[in-house]
Write an enzyme that holds these catalytic residues in place. Structure first.
Site, PDB file in Angstrom:
ATOM      1  N   ASP A   1      32.542 -24.688  -1.616  1.00 55.08           N
ATOM      2  CA  ASP A   1      33.769 -25.393  -2.009  1.00 55.08           C
ATOM      3  C   ASP A   1      33.467 -26.792  -2.572  1.00 55.08           C
ATOM      4  O   ASP A   1      32.535 -27.454  -2.130  1.00 55.08           O
ATOM      5  CB  ASP A   1      34.624 -25.506  -0.737  1.00 55.08           C
ATOM      6  CG  ASP A   1      36.055 -25.871  -1.036  1.00 55.08           C
ATOM      7  OD1 ASP A   1      36.374 -26.147  -2.197  1.00 55.08           O
ATOM      8  OD2 ASP A   1      36.852 -25.856  -0.080  1.00 55.08           O
TER       9      ASP A   1
ATOM     10  N   LYS B   1      31.080 -15.925  -3.396  1.00 48.14           N
ATOM     11  CA  LYS B   1      31.711 -15.942  -2.062  1.00 48.14           C
ATOM     12  C   LYS B   1      33.215 -16.059  -2.298  1.00 48.14           C
ATOM     13  O   LYS B   1      33.696 -17.066  -2.824  1.00 48.14           O
ATOM     14  CB  LYS B   1      31.171 -17.134  -1.264  1.00 48.14           C
ATOM     15  CG  LYS B   1      31.805 -17.273   0.115  1.00 48.14           C
ATOM     16  CD  LYS B   1      31.098 -18.403   0.878  1.00 48.14           C
ATOM     17  CE  LYS B   1      31.800 -18.743   2.184  1.00 48.14           C
ATOM     18  NZ  LYS B   1      31.215 -19.926   2.816  1.00 48.14           N
TER      19      LYS B   1
ATOM     20  N   ASP C   1      36.655 -16.528  -0.885  1.00 50.40           N
ATOM     21  CA  ASP C   1      37.257 -17.058   0.343  1.00 50.40           C
ATOM     22  C   ASP C   1      38.778 -16.910   0.318  1.00 50.40           C
ATOM     23  O   ASP C   1      39.392 -16.674  -0.742  1.00 50.40           O
ATOM     24  CB  ASP C   1      36.855 -18.541   0.471  1.00 50.40           C
ATOM     25  CG  ASP C   1      36.849 -19.049   1.896  1.00 50.40           C
ATOM     26  OD1 ASP C   1      37.369 -18.356   2.780  1.00 50.40           O
ATOM     27  OD2 ASP C   1      36.331 -20.168   2.118  1.00 50.40           O
TER      28      ASP C   1
ATOM     29  N   ASP D   1      33.346 -18.586  10.713  1.00 51.17           N
ATOM     30  CA  ASP D   1      33.025 -19.988  10.430  1.00 51.17           C
ATOM     31  C   ASP D   1      32.301 -20.622  11.600  1.00 51.17           C
ATOM     32  O   ASP D   1      31.792 -21.732  11.494  1.00 51.17           O
ATOM     33  CB  ASP D   1      34.304 -20.775  10.155  1.00 51.17           C
ATOM     34  CG  ASP D   1      34.674 -20.715   8.686  1.00 51.17           C
ATOM     35  OD1 ASP D   1      33.882 -20.188   7.894  1.00 51.17           O
ATOM     36  OD2 ASP D   1      35.767 -21.192   8.334  1.00 51.17           O
TER      37      ASP D   1
ATOM     38  N   ASP E   1      59.215  24.320  29.097  1.00 50.26           N
ATOM     39  CA  ASP E   1      60.601  23.915  29.308  1.00 50.26           C
ATOM     40  C   ASP E   1      60.657  22.723  30.245  1.00 50.26           C
ATOM     41  O   ASP E   1      59.807  22.546  31.088  1.00 50.26           O
ATOM     42  CB  ASP E   1      61.380  25.094  29.913  1.00 50.26           C
ATOM     43  CG  ASP E   1      62.870  24.936  29.679  1.00 50.26           C
ATOM     44  OD1 ASP E   1      63.249  23.959  29.000  1.00 50.26           O
ATOM     45  OD2 ASP E   1      63.628  25.778  30.173  1.00 50.26           O
TER      46      ASP E   1
END
Ligand code: DGJ
Length: 722
Positions: free
Chosen positions: A365, A474, A476, A541, A51
């Site tokens: 890339d 890969k 990304d 990175d 309580d």
């Protein structure tokens, strides 16, 4: 049996090898969290009514007036609990009250997959046991199934919730946590892994304080900034002692993790999809499944917790042919050439690398559309014939003819405004009508919540996979979401994740031989969700070896070594211009999935020779590094040194790594105590005649070099026992 029901107080005991988690059905029907701690063999004692003044009162229950500070399993709001709720809904009448009470439960062997979501899995029914407790709000006909799976031998428990609208009217979920856990006190430190691009997953440790403290991502990805992981740790917890409670969310999108210290000092932790800018409409009869939260408790400090996560994620989250494969030593052309390459250059780098022992050539890339810089062509997944006159198929033939595997970079979730895809389908990106489309890295995000977009990506990637010899991809992802609209403003981000998971499931099951590596500007989506589809992640990175000490150390708090990509790159380093030795860079990169990201042709002969011996060494140690047990020995967050060792399952093979960052004059040699060895075995250091006993190595240690011989120095030992 790892789940037992204690009839007298209606409590479920969920027991792993070293921990117990107890849930009680109160006489009111509320579901209370009773205990999460060291293995408890005894029955649980009912604490009885309590309580206190100024607390909402529920007549006739053994909960008494503690609605605002009782420990609940899946709390709601609106009727007396003022802390963070697990579930918050808006009904058709505008009210947001929910009163969930016990309805039924079921215990079964094994674990069912989570529909459409990544999750930890059981290979055999005998290795896991699942408890599903159904709660209901009778007035609105809302049911909540709370799932608990106990992986007893892995020492882990998974939790998730499924919410079903059994009412006649549609309703809205405003927040649905994967789990809430109430802790008895707040005498803990809160551990999180904050960061940034190129500075991912540093370790933050801060004492809990009254009120709410939280981390979250609203970027449409788990993010570089916060990782979907939190832990509460004893104040004295270190690598080998103290109690640590780790909570890791198997999800790659917007998430939140809150810890709220309430008036009596109890702590409520809530983890799940981020409720900011989130609403999910549930039509009558529909269900919503939350992602899964993995709970790991250890009394052996952070090291104990990490080793449980590593094993569980390596063995019961990662899947497929490459789950335990000897991951290829790779060379990636990104930092060697960026966008400036042609077929001849690529083949000559690959051929030089092959002679050094590299197994996989990865074309990054710039191979598609007219992509000579990062402002165009994403979405146009067709070879740039100016650079690669005979296409990807022919290049892959040439690389494989050298005796290497061939890998290819994609950024499938993106579209450049300057691309044929965008010109044909300007509505395929995430956007809000009439609003400017904010760009990041001059690109927009394809709306993976739409079936036509998903079909296009699966089709265009599939065509390349089936027309060339591809062993590695890969994957990304280089920007975060803005103007999150299209599929209903507040549902898009999660629908996107469901769409992404569907695409990943389709591609990884259709092309099981390909090793998929996840990447998001490095480690921007280094989370258990992605790991379910891709066992390997490009950790950061930032390829500078000094920075990598912290990044790889922080990452290893949760994620297994087999998931961490680590490459030797050129100096001066491209991210921070630091110059460190090839030996040092090699040692750091060998502490993960090893590779090179530089133009090997331009190295002086002595460096080429060193590369040959690094690759030879890595091939000898990679099974122990990737699939053995890691022990962190010295933290780069706490001083100038960093060290860890890996031990094979049979404890016969040990790989130890030590480094210091800055040299100091007149700093004498030191000692490095190893961990996890067999004290009864004798270990010989390979390449020497030195033999040490395991007990000695763990209590006295190896001699580390003086720290006076220049900056950024490392040592490495490969120890073997008969
Ligand atoms: C970001 C990745 O993390 C890098 O490794 C590289 O693949 C670039 N994207 C290419 O744009």
């Amino acid at each position: 049996m790892s789940i037992r029901f204690q009839e007298n107080i209606k409590a479920f005991h969920l027991g792993t090898v070293k921990s117990t988690y107890v849930i009680q059905i109160l006489s009111s029907g509320h579901l209370a969290n009773r205990y999460w701690g060291e293995k408890l063999e005894a029955d649980f004692q009912d604490i009885g009514p309590m309580d206190r003044a100024f607390s909402p009162f529920l007549p006739g229950s053994n909960l008494k007036s503690l609605l605002d500070s009782a420990k609940f399993e899946y709390p709601t709001s609106g009727n007396g609990d003022y802390r963070i709720p697990a579930l918050h809904m808006k009904h058709s009448d505008g009210s947001t009250i929910l009163d969930l009470r016990y309805k039924s439960h079921k215990i079964s062997a094994g674990k069912a997959p989570l529909k459409g979501l990544p999750a930890v899995y059981a290979v055999k029914d005998s290795e896991a046991e699942t408890l599903i407790i159904t709660l209901e709000d009778k007035l609105k006909n809302i049911e909540v199934e709370l799932s608990y799976t106990v992986f007893a031998t892995y020492d882990a428990i998974t939790r998730s919730a499924k919410i079903t609208n059994g009412g006649k009217d549609a309703t809205e979920i405003l927040k649905a946590a994967s789990a809430v856990i109430d802790f008895d006190h707040s005498n803990y430190d809160l551990i999180t892994l904050p960061g940034s691009w190129a500075r991912e997953r540093s370790i933050s440790r801060a004492p809990l304080r009254p009120g709410s403290q939280s981390i979250a991502s609203s970027r449409g990805a788990s993010s570089h900034q916060y990782n979907p992981f939190v832990a509460l740790a004893d104040k004295n917890a270190d690598e080998s002692k103290g109690e640590v409670f780790g909570m890791s969310l198997v999800y790659s999108g917007n998430f939140e993790a809150d810890a709220e210290v309430e008036q009596d000092g109890l702590t409520r932790v809530s983890v799940g999809i981020n409720s900011f800018d989130f609403t999910w409409r549930l039509e009558s009869g529909e269900s919503f499944q939350t992602p899964e939260l993995v709970l790991v408790r250890s009394s052996e400090g952070f090291g104990g917790m990490s080793r449980i996560f590593h094993k569980l994620y390596r063995e019961r989250l990662c899947r497929g042919k490459h789950q335990y494969s000897d991951r290829y030593v790779l060379i990636n052309n990104w930092e060697a050439t960026y966008f400036n390459f042609n077929e001849e250059l690529l083949v000559s780098i690959a051929s030089e690398a092959k002679n050094m022992g590299v197994e996989l050539f990865v074309l990054d890339d710039g191979w598609f559309g007219k992509r000579n810089t990062d402002n165009c062509s994403l979405g146009d997944w067709f070879a740039d014939l100016n650079k690669l006159p005979a296409g990807i198929g022919s290049l892959s033939e040439k690389i494989t003819a050298l005796g290497m595997k061939f890998g290819l970079w994609f950024e499938p979730e993106m579209v450049s405004p300057d691309s044929d895809l965008y010109r044909a389908h300007p509505d395929w990106c995430i956007h809000v009508k009439d609003r400017p489309r904010t760009e990041g890295r001059q690109q927009l995000i394809l709306d993976f919540s739409r079936a036509c977009v998903r079909e296009y990506i699966v089709d265009v990637m599939g065509k390349i996979f089936s027309s060339s010899k591809i062993s590695y991809v890969k994957w990304d992802m280089n920007r975060h979401m803005t103007e999150i609209g299209s599929a209903g403003q507040r549902e898009t981000a999660h629908r996107y994740m469901l769409g992404l998971y569907e695409v990943l499931e389709t591609l990884t099951s259709k092309y099981p031989d390909i090793l998929f590596e996840s990447c998001s500007g490095g480690g921007g989506r280094f989370d258990p969700g992605m790991m379910f589809y891709m066992p390997q992640v490009w950790t950061s990175d930032n390829s500078d070896a000094v920075s990598r000490l912290k990044i790889q150390y922080g990452t290893s708090l949760v994620y297994p070594i087999s998931s961490m990509g680590a490459h030797v790159s050129a100096v001066p380093n491209h991210q921070n211009h630091r110059i460190s030795s090839l030996e040092f860079r090699g040692h750091v990169a060998m502490s993960g999935n090893f590779g090179y990201e530089l133009d090997v042709r331009k190295m002086p002969q002595e460096e080429k020779d060193l590369v040959v011996s690094q690759i030879k060494l890595y091939k000898e140690i990679r099974r122990t590094v990737l699939y053995g047990t890691q022990y962190r020995l010295k933290s780069p967050f706490e001083g100038n040194e960093c060290a860890w060792n890996y031990v094979s399952d049979d404890k016969k093979d040990v790989v130890a790594f030590y480094s210091y960052v800055l040299a100091e004059a007149n700093r004498r040699t030191g000692k490095l105590k190893l961990a996890g060895l067999d004290p009864a075995k004798n270990y010989k250091i390979k390449g020497t005649e030195e033999v040490y006993n395991g007990d000695y190595l763990m209590k006295v240690g190896l001699v580390t070099p003086s720290q006076s011989s220049g900056d950024f120095k490392s040592s490495f030992w490969h120890l073997q026992s008969e």
